[in-house]
Design an enzyme around this catalytic site. Structure first.
Site, short mmCIF file in Angstrom:
data_model
loop_
_atom_site.label_atom_id
_atom_site.label_comp_id
_atom_site.label_asym_id
_atom_site.label_seq_id
_atom_site.Cartn_x
_atom_site.Cartn_y
_atom_site.Cartn_z
N ASP A 1 0.78 -1.27 0.01
CA ASP A 1 -0.01 0.17 -0.03
C ASP A 1 0.72 1.34 0.03
O ASP A 1 0.37 2.32 -0.42
CB ASP A 1 -0.96 0.12 1.43
CG ASP A 1 -0.05 -0.12 2.50
OD1 ASP A 1 1.04 -0.29 2.34
OD2 ASP A 1 -0.87 -0.38 3.69
N HIS A 2 2.18 1.18 0.41
CA HIS A 2 2.93 2.51 0.44
C HIS A 2 3.61 2.66 -0.82
O HIS A 2 3.61 3.71 -1.24
CB HIS A 2 3.97 2.33 1.68
CG HIS A 2 3.55 2.43 3.03
ND1 HIS A 2 2.68 1.46 3.60
CD2 HIS A 2 3.94 3.24 3.81
CE1 HIS A 2 2.42 1.90 4.80
NE2 HIS A 2 3.17 2.95 5.07
N ASP B 1 3.91 -1.41 11.39
CA ASP B 1 3.66 0.17 10.95
C ASP B 1 2.94 0.61 12.18
O ASP B 1 2.09 -0.06 12.99
CB ASP B 1 2.53 -0.01 9.90
CG ASP B 1 2.04 1.42 9.37
OD1 ASP B 1 2.69 1.64 8.22
OD2 ASP B 1 1.50 2.05 9.99
N ARG C 1 -0.40 12.87 10.28
CA ARG C 1 0.93 13.37 10.57
C ARG C 1 1.24 14.57 9.52
O ARG C 1 0.72 14.39 8.29
CB ARG C 1 1.92 12.46 10.34
CG ARG C 1 2.16 11.33 11.48
CD ARG C 1 3.12 10.42 11.35
NE ARG C 1 3.04 9.67 12.31
CZ ARG C 1 3.61 8.17 12.20
NH1 ARG C 1 3.91 7.58 11.22
NH2 ARG C 1 3.20 7.52 13.30
N SER D 1 6.80 7.16 13.22
CA SER D 1 6.37 5.89 12.27
C SER D 1 7.46 4.71 12.83
O SER D 1 8.39 4.78 13.85
CB SER D 1 7.10 6.11 10.93
OG SER D 1 7.91 5.13 10.50
N ARG E 1 9.42 2.72 11.26
CA ARG E 1 10.20 2.18 10.18
C ARG E 1 11.40 1.92 11.20
O ARG E 1 12.06 2.73 11.80
CB ARG E 1 10.48 3.30 9.22
CG ARG E 1 10.96 4.79 9.53
CD ARG E 1 10.90 5.80 8.54
NE ARG E 1 9.35 6.16 8.19
CZ ARG E 1 8.95 7.46 7.83
NH1 ARG E 1 9.89 8.30 7.38
NH2 ARG E 1 7.81 7.47 7.73
C1 MIC Z 1 4.06 6.41 8.31
O1 MIC Z 1 2.78 6.75 8.25
O2 MIC Z 1 5.00 6.94 8.63
C2 MIC Z 1 4.37 4.78 7.79
C3 MIC Z 1 5.02 5.06 6.40
O3 MIC Z 1 3.32 4.41 7.50
C4 MIC Z 1 5.45 4.35 8.69
C5 MIC Z 1 5.99 2.89 8.27
C6 MIC Z 1 7.06 3.26 7.60
O4 MIC Z 1 7.74 4.01 7.52
O5 MIC Z 1 7.00 2.40 6.57
C7 MIC Z 1 4.68 4.07 10.21
O6 MIC Z 1 3.89 4.69 10.57
O7 MIC Z 1 5.13 3.24 10.80
FE1 SF4 Z 2 -0.08 4.76 5.08
FE2 SF4 Z 2 1.27 5.26 7.07
FE3 SF4 Z 2 -0.18 7.24 5.94
FE4 SF4 Z 2 -1.60 5.35 7.34
S1 SF4 Z 2 -0.18 7.04 8.13
S2 SF4 Z 2 -1.94 6.02 5.08
S3 SF4 Z 2 0.06 3.70 7.02
S4 SF4 Z 2 1.63 6.19 5.16
#
Ligand code: MIC
Ligand code: SF4
Length: 642
Positions: A64-65, A119, A379, A533, A535
């Protein structure tokens, strides 16, 4: 004395430890989820463990990313993920099927179960009454292999909801109010449990919006009870038999209590550039808006988008607004297409994107320089949109739709009559884009394109760390600062040497070059270091660059665990004034490290510039010490099994 819901679920899954807030416990994990940006590493790590099949009740791999395929990298990763899922008995949700948290809620989440996801927004599942926790990919890999998940026993905060939301006020405003009161570090070490008479008036998707964005509080998780509302959601998803009632005891005890009167809330926004910079929309001048983005795992459910379609029907997006909509799942998009709402959105001028994270993670739709972007996301950290000087406001779908129509950030109540959309009695169910694991897993060949690089492994912790302070930063540094995302960098998630070039890019563009030259280094931070995140690249890439320790005033939960998992020491100042005494470029020395680490919870650090020394605290449990000494969780796990 009765138990709250959180403690009941933990007790039913407890494998080790005692349930006293602050002490380390281990819980059994029923379900796992991964997404592609963290998943490739998680599966490489799982593979390295040499376990033939996942041992959970259910493990799902979502894409999905990284769905923008501007080169071979993301497409390579998708094929790797699809084939490795088939090999190890994992369900695979194909690109286009939707955002992991939305699809999981629709199709797989079960009240009372535990879910560990790579995530940070995994707590979305708390909307259905499951204990859903975000973690680094390596922790998820261990859980897939049947290992328990170690965490600090959280405090449980009760948020008592009374009355009902007024027209034009949405679930997003509830969580924005919680963020306004508790801040982005207010949830650290806590589970936020919603209770009280106001709960009954919130649907499961509304509850999921609230638990989803509990991640921005730094909370371990957020949870709602499983009641008749949950039952009707599961029934509408054709999964009624998976429902069980789960309520806190009537005399349940909580560590803290907060009261929110839903009827007293009004439309709110989080101002640039932090999810807790919350104001009512009324308080803000009706500023000009350039972009509106509706979607993300926080606000892209069927009811959210039907609400938006209702507001936009028969009208046109304002001349200076670009409106983009990314539906949360294929279920949502197909339902909108079949009932005509999609046509209303298109007619109003919306730019429809595929069902994925999209602009939320900077995968396209970066706003113009200096633009104001109103987003229904979770965010608004600087640069996350892809445009460093864009001003991102986080809002509910109603406020976003009002901005799209009027070109201004206005209180949506000015639009007049409100028709609240109800949950449909039946969702459109078609799991055709989810590939179920085949009968004969061993016959599968795992496809690895050139983007799949080897997994870097750390070395054992040395006995002395003598390293330069390569960077000193302030409070609330996010993982987006440490390891930026976006369309250019995300495709490198399976290639640590390549992605490490971007560490701290937006704060200090030369960081990676200096770190490589120095061969090792230390980073100094303020409070809540590593918020945001899950990550693990924010630990893995610095590890690859030779970072040995991070000294901070305090850490965010998932990032701290990721640092430990990759053998980087997370150290906190015993006396915060010592933070002031450190300058970038100082040489810090920690001697007899291995012995000192084993014998106590403090370490002495000498600053070779000033000649002075100060004390830091590590607070590592015996298990975490062994992990750090071994140079990370993978080395530790290998040692355990040899
Ligand atoms: C995000 O919203 O920052 C992400 C991308 O979903 C991350 C995960 C990632 O960095 O792959 C998260 O929230 O954990
Ligand atoms: Fe995707 Fe992270 Fe954004 Fe949710 S917050 S839509 S999991 S990138």
């Amino acid at each position: 004395m009765g138990d709250n819901l959180t403690r009941k679920i933990i007790a039913a899954h407890l494998v080790a430890g005692d349930m006293t807030a602050g002490s380390e416990i281990a819980i059994r994990v029923d379900q796992t989820l991964t997404q592609d940006a963290t998943g490739t590493m998680a599966y490489l790590q799982f593979e390295a463990m040499g376990i033939p099949q996942v041992k959970t009740e259910l493990s799902v791999s979502y894409v999905d990313h990284n769905t923008l395929q501007t080169g071979f990298e993301n497409a390579d990763d998708h094929l790797f993920l699809q084939t490795i899922a088939a090999k190890y008995g994992i369900y695979f949700s194909r690109p286009g099927n939707g955002i992991c948290h939305q699809v999981h809620l629709e199709r797989f989440a079960v009240p009372g179960k535990t879910l560990l996801g790579s995530d940070s927004h995994t707590p979305t599942g708390g909307g259905i009454g499951m204990l859903a926790i975000g973690a680094g990919g390596l922790d998820v890999a261990v859980a897939m292999g049947g290992g328990p998940f170690y965490l600090t026993m959280p405090k449980v905060v009760k948020i008592e909801l009374v009355n009902e939301l007024l027209p034009w006020v949405s679930a997003k405003d509830v969580i924005l109010e919680v963020l306004r009161r508790l801040t982005v570090k207010g949830g650290v070490g806590k589970v936020i449990e919603y209770a009280g008479p106001g709960v009954a008036a919130l649907s499961v998707p509304e509850r999921a919006t609230i638990t989803n964005m509990g991640a921005e509080l730094g909370a371990t998780s957020s949870i709602f009870p499983s009641d008749s509302v949950t039952k009707s959601f599961l029934a509408a998803q054709g999964r009624e038999e998976q429902w069980t009632e789960l309520l806190p005891d009537e005399d349940a005890i909580y560590d803290e209590e907060v009261l929110i009167d839903l009827a007293a809330l009004e439309p709110m926004v989080a101002c640039p550039s932090s999810p807790d910079a919350v104001k009512t929309v009324r308080e803000i001048d009706e500023i000009k808006v350039n972009q509106v983005a509706i979607g993300s795992c926080t606000n892209s459910s069927y009811t959210d988008l039907m609400q938006v379609a209702g507001i936009l029907r028969g009208k046109k997006v304002h001349d200076h607004v670009s409106l983009v909509i990314s539906p949360g799942s294929r279920q949502v998009l197909e339902m909108l297409a079949r009932n005509g709402a999609l046509a209303d959105l298109i007619a109003a001028g919306a730019r429809i994107l595929e069902s994925a994270c999209g602009p939320c993670i900077g995968m396209g739709q970066a706003p113009p320089s200096g633009a104001v972007s109103v987003r229904t996301f979770n965010r608004n950290f600087p640069g996350r949109s892809g445009t460093v000087d864009a001003k991102v406001y986080l809002a509910g779908p109603e406020t976003a739709a009002a901005a799209a129509l009027t070109g201004r950030l206005i209180d949506p109540r000015k639009l007049g009559e409100y028709n609240k959309i109800k949950l449909p009695p039946k969702f459109l169910i078609d799991d055709g884009m989810i590939i179920f694991p085949p009968e004969k897993q061993e016959a599968v060949d795992v496809l690895r394109g050139p983007n799949i690089n080897v997994l870097p492994i750390n070395q054992e912790l040395p006995d002395e760390v003598s390293a330069e302070v390569l960077l000193k930063v302030g409070d609330n540094i996010t993982t987006d600062h440490i390891m930026p995302a976006g369309a250019k960098i995300l495709p490198l998630r399976s290639n640590v040497p390549a992605i490490s070039e971007y560490v701290f890019r937006d704060i200090d563009p030369d960081f990676a070059i200096r770190a490589k030259k120095a061969g090792r280094g230390i980073v100094v931070g303020g409070h809540n270091y590593g918020q945001g995140s899950s990550r693990e690249h924010a630990a893995l890439a610095p590890m690859y660059l030779g970072i040995k320790a991070v000294l901070a005033k305090s850490f965010a939960r998932i990032h701290q665990a990721n640092l430990i998992n990759f053998g980087i020491l997370p150290l906190t100042f015993v006396d915060e004034v010592d933070y002031d005494g450190i300058e970038k470029g100082d040489l810090l020395k920690i001697s007899s490290l291995r012995g000192e680490l084993q014998s106590g919870d403090r370490l002495a650090v000498t600053n070779l510039r000033t000649g002075g020394s100060f004390t830091v605290y590590h607070g590592l449990t015996p298990r975490q010490k062994d992990i750090v000494l071994a140079g990370g969780l993978l080395n530790y796990t290998k040692k355990q099994s040899s």
